[in-house]
Design a protein around this motif. Structure first.
Motif, PDB file in Angstrom:
ATOM      1  N   MET A  86       0.614  -1.227   0.177  1.00 39.46           N
ATOM      2  CA  MET A  86       0.057   0.015   0.068  1.00 39.46           C
ATOM      3  C   MET A  86       0.828   1.271   0.019  1.00 39.46           C
ATOM      4  O   MET A  86       0.455   2.312  -0.541  1.00 39.46           O
ATOM      5  N   LEU A  87       1.777   1.300   0.833  1.00 38.39           N
ATOM      6  CA  LEU A  87       2.758   2.404   0.756  1.00 38.39           C
ATOM      7  C   LEU A  87       3.535   2.757  -0.599  1.00 38.39           C
ATOM      8  O   LEU A  87       3.600   3.731  -1.097  1.00 38.39           O
ATOM      9  N   VAL A 121      -5.497  10.582  -3.719  1.00 39.07           N
ATOM     10  CA  VAL A 121      -5.916   9.153  -3.263  1.00 39.07           C
ATOM     11  C   VAL A 121      -4.555   8.511  -3.104  1.00 39.07           C
ATOM     12  O   VAL A 121      -4.774   7.500  -2.279  1.00 39.07           O
ATOM     13  N   GLY A 122      -3.346   8.910  -3.480  1.00 38.40           N
ATOM     14  CA  GLY A 122      -2.007   8.447  -3.101  1.00 38.40           C
ATOM     15  C   GLY A 122      -1.962   8.859  -1.460  1.00 38.40           C
ATOM     16  O   GLY A 122      -1.359   7.856  -0.740  1.00 38.40           O
ATOM     17  N   LEU A 123      -2.009   9.706  -1.023  1.00 35.69           N
ATOM     18  CA  LEU A 123      -2.190  10.079   0.378  1.00 35.69           C
ATOM     19  C   LEU A 123      -3.099   9.357   1.020  1.00 35.69           C
ATOM     20  O   LEU A 123      -2.808   8.842   2.522  1.00 35.69           O
ATOM     21  N   VAL A 124      -4.408   8.919   0.799  1.00 37.81           N
ATOM     22  CA  VAL A 124      -5.456   8.244   1.352  1.00 37.81           C
ATOM     23  C   VAL A 124      -4.694   6.853   1.550  1.00 37.81           C
ATOM     24  O   VAL A 124      -4.856   6.112   2.393  1.00 37.81           O
ATOM     25  N   VAL A 125      -4.253   6.264   0.200  1.00 40.47           N
ATOM     26  CA  VAL A 125      -4.036   4.769   0.315  1.00 40.47           C
ATOM     27  C   VAL A 125      -2.693   4.656   0.794  1.00 40.47           C
ATOM     28  O   VAL A 125      -2.691   3.797   1.638  1.00 40.47           O
ATOM     29  N   ALA A 126      -1.554   5.601   1.067  1.00 37.10           N
ATOM     30  CA  ALA A 126      -0.268   5.166   1.623  1.00 37.10           C
ATOM     31  C   ALA A 126      -0.556   5.362   3.248  1.00 37.10           C
ATOM     32  O   ALA A 126      -0.695   6.075   3.671  1.00 37.10           O
ATOM     33  N   SER A 131      -0.856   9.491   5.218  1.00 37.65           N
ATOM     34  CA  SER A 131      -1.889  10.087   5.458  1.00 37.65           C
ATOM     35  C   SER A 131      -2.558  10.424   6.669  1.00 37.65           C
ATOM     36  O   SER A 131      -2.047   9.892   7.596  1.00 37.65           O
ATOM     37  N   LEU A 164       1.212   6.802  -6.908  1.00 41.79           N
ATOM     38  CA  LEU A 164       0.130   7.517  -7.227  1.00 41.79           C
ATOM     39  C   LEU A 164       0.575   9.110  -6.899  1.00 41.79           C
ATOM     40  O   LEU A 164       0.061  10.052  -7.941  1.00 41.79           O
ATOM     41  N   ILE A 165       1.189   9.204  -6.124  1.00 42.74           N
ATOM     42  CA  ILE A 165       1.586  10.757  -5.642  1.00 42.74           C
ATOM     43  C   ILE A 165       2.724  11.192  -6.768  1.00 42.74           C
ATOM     44  O   ILE A 165       2.694  12.303  -7.347  1.00 42.74           O
ATOM     45  N   GLY A 170       0.709   4.025  -3.128  1.00 43.63           N
ATOM     46  CA  GLY A 170       0.656   5.521  -2.756  1.00 43.63           C
ATOM     47  C   GLY A 170       1.659   6.199  -3.115  1.00 43.63           C
ATOM     48  O   GLY A 170       1.322   7.311  -3.720  1.00 43.63           O
TER      49      GLY A 170
END
Length: 46
Positions: free
Chosen positions: A5-6, A34-39, A43, A12-13, A9
């Motif tokens: 997940m990290l 979305v990257g900040l929420v996933v990682a 987040s 995505l960032i 993320g």
């Protein structure tokens, strides 16, 4: 699972930053959020 997940993320960032550089503002902002929420650990929601 957390490390995947990290990595997702971070990818995505980075993709969001590249989208911003290419002047695709909305797509870049969406990818960064979305990257900040996933990682996990990055987040503020997690």
């Amino acid at each position: 699972m957390g490390i995947l997940m990290l990595i997702l993320g971070i990818v995505l960032i980075v993709a969001g930053v590249f989208a911003l550089v290419r002047r695709q503002m909305l797509w870049g902002i969406v990818l960064i959020v979305v990257g900040l929420v996933v990682a996990p650990g990055i987040s503020y929601l997690g």
